[in-house]
Design a protein around this motif. Sequence first.
Motif, PDB file in Angstrom:
ATOM      1  N   LEU A  59       0.647  -1.118   0.248  1.00  0.00           N
ATOM      2  CA  LEU A  59      -0.442  -0.118   0.163  1.00  0.00           C
ATOM      3  C   LEU A  59       1.399   1.171   0.050  1.00  0.00           C
ATOM      4  O   LEU A  59       0.744   1.949  -0.983  1.00  0.00           O
ATOM      5  N   TRP A  60       1.635   1.149   0.837  1.00  0.00           N
ATOM      6  CA  TRP A  60       3.045   2.701   0.766  1.00  0.00           C
ATOM      7  C   TRP A  60       3.689   2.898   0.083  1.00  0.00           C
ATOM      8  O   TRP A  60       4.297   3.445  -0.900  1.00  0.00           O
ATOM      9  N   ASN A  61       4.277   1.662   0.087  1.00  0.00           N
ATOM     10  CA  ASN A  61       5.597   1.563  -1.084  1.00  0.00           C
ATOM     11  C   ASN A  61       4.995   1.622  -2.753  1.00  0.00           C
ATOM     12  O   ASN A  61       5.720   2.263  -3.946  1.00  0.00           O
ATOM     13  N   PHE A  62       4.305   0.466  -3.422  1.00  0.00           N
ATOM     14  CA  PHE A  62       4.183   0.379  -4.800  1.00  0.00           C
ATOM     15  C   PHE A  62       2.249   1.197  -5.073  1.00  0.00           C
ATOM     16  O   PHE A  62       2.198   0.664  -6.229  1.00  0.00           O
ATOM     17  N   SER A  63       1.440   1.637  -4.058  1.00  0.00           N
ATOM     18  CA  SER A  63       0.590   1.930  -4.357  1.00  0.00           C
ATOM     19  C   SER A  63       0.444   3.346  -4.752  1.00  0.00           C
ATOM     20  O   SER A  63       1.556   3.750  -4.662  1.00  0.00           O
ATOM     21  N   SER A  64      -0.960   3.745  -6.183  1.00  0.00           N
ATOM     22  CA  SER A  64      -0.262   4.870  -6.616  1.00  0.00           C
ATOM     23  C   SER A  64      -1.949   5.483  -6.056  1.00  0.00           C
ATOM     24  O   SER A  64      -2.171   6.934  -6.296  1.00  0.00           O
ATOM     25  N   TYR A 117       2.243  11.276   7.605  1.00  0.00           N
ATOM     26  CA  TYR A 117       2.859  12.438   7.527  1.00  0.00           C
ATOM     27  C   TYR A 117       4.154  13.025   7.468  1.00  0.00           C
ATOM     28  O   TYR A 117       4.761  13.467   6.633  1.00  0.00           O
ATOM     29  N   PHE A 118       4.482  12.261   8.803  1.00  0.00           N
ATOM     30  CA  PHE A 118       6.284  12.258   8.694  1.00  0.00           C
ATOM     31  C   PHE A 118       6.901  10.952   8.279  1.00  0.00           C
ATOM     32  O   PHE A 118       7.610  11.211   7.487  1.00  0.00           O
ATOM     33  N   TYR A 119       6.450   9.930   7.312  1.00  0.00           N
ATOM     34  CA  TYR A 119       6.539   9.203   6.102  1.00  0.00           C
ATOM     35  C   TYR A 119       6.786  10.112   5.388  1.00  0.00           C
ATOM     36  O   TYR A 119       7.945   9.429   4.379  1.00  0.00           O
ATOM     37  N   ASP A 123       9.856  10.958   3.026  1.00  0.00           N
ATOM     38  CA  ASP A 123      10.292  10.819   1.906  1.00  0.00           C
ATOM     39  C   ASP A 123      10.436  11.494   1.082  1.00  0.00           C
ATOM     40  O   ASP A 123      11.085  11.307  -0.504  1.00  0.00           O
ATOM     41  N   ASN A 124       9.695  12.182   0.721  1.00  0.00           N
ATOM     42  CA  ASN A 124      10.407  13.832   0.350  1.00  0.00           C
ATOM     43  C   ASN A 124      11.703  14.484   0.583  1.00  0.00           C
ATOM     44  O   ASN A 124      12.402  14.720  -0.507  1.00  0.00           O
ATOM     45  N   ASP A 125      11.828  14.190   1.873  1.00  0.00           N
ATOM     46  CA  ASP A 125      12.789  14.799   1.855  1.00  0.00           C
ATOM     47  C   ASP A 125      14.312  14.320   1.887  1.00  0.00           C
ATOM     48  O   ASP A 125      15.173  14.284   0.939  1.00  0.00           O
ATOM     49  N   LYS A 126      13.682  12.289   1.256  1.00  0.00           N
ATOM     50  CA  LYS A 126      14.967  11.825   0.959  1.00  0.00           C
ATOM     51  C   LYS A 126      15.238  11.874  -0.482  1.00  0.00           C
ATOM     52  O   LYS A 126      16.278  11.391  -1.364  1.00  0.00           O
TER      53      LYS A 126
END
Length: 138
Positions: A59-64, A117-119, A123-126
């Motif tokens: 859900l969090w890594n492969f889903s759009s 929110y934190f994820y 992820d955006n920072d990374k």
Amino acid sequence: MNKQLKSSFFQTFSMTFIWILLLISIFLRDITFSVNYTWNLVGISAISASIFGIMYPTLWNFSSMKAFNKIAISSIVNTLGGIVSVWLFSIHMFNFIKPWIIYIFILTIIGHVISFYFYSKWDNDKNSDELNNLLKNN
């Protein structure tokens, strides 16, 4: 992806099963249980592995999907999985928490919103760091 999810499932399953046995050993020392109850522990481990080893990474890594849908699905499945796990572990414990299930669900939603929110920020920072490094190298 399938190999990664399969590995994640079995790692989560094994660690959950060991964790439950450890907690039972520490807090319920003199308890003996049947083979049928052992299958309950296997069920709890399978629920945990399905949620945390397959559903969350997918859900969090492969889903759009949109964030709202991810949070809704995560919260509903997490709450239902937790409730069924408690029921499998102890019907008495399930009856104890039954009046608070709606509050548990609300806290689960709040936790998923905060976690998202934190994820997302992490992820955006990374991703921005990776892009900046690519620009510097070119």
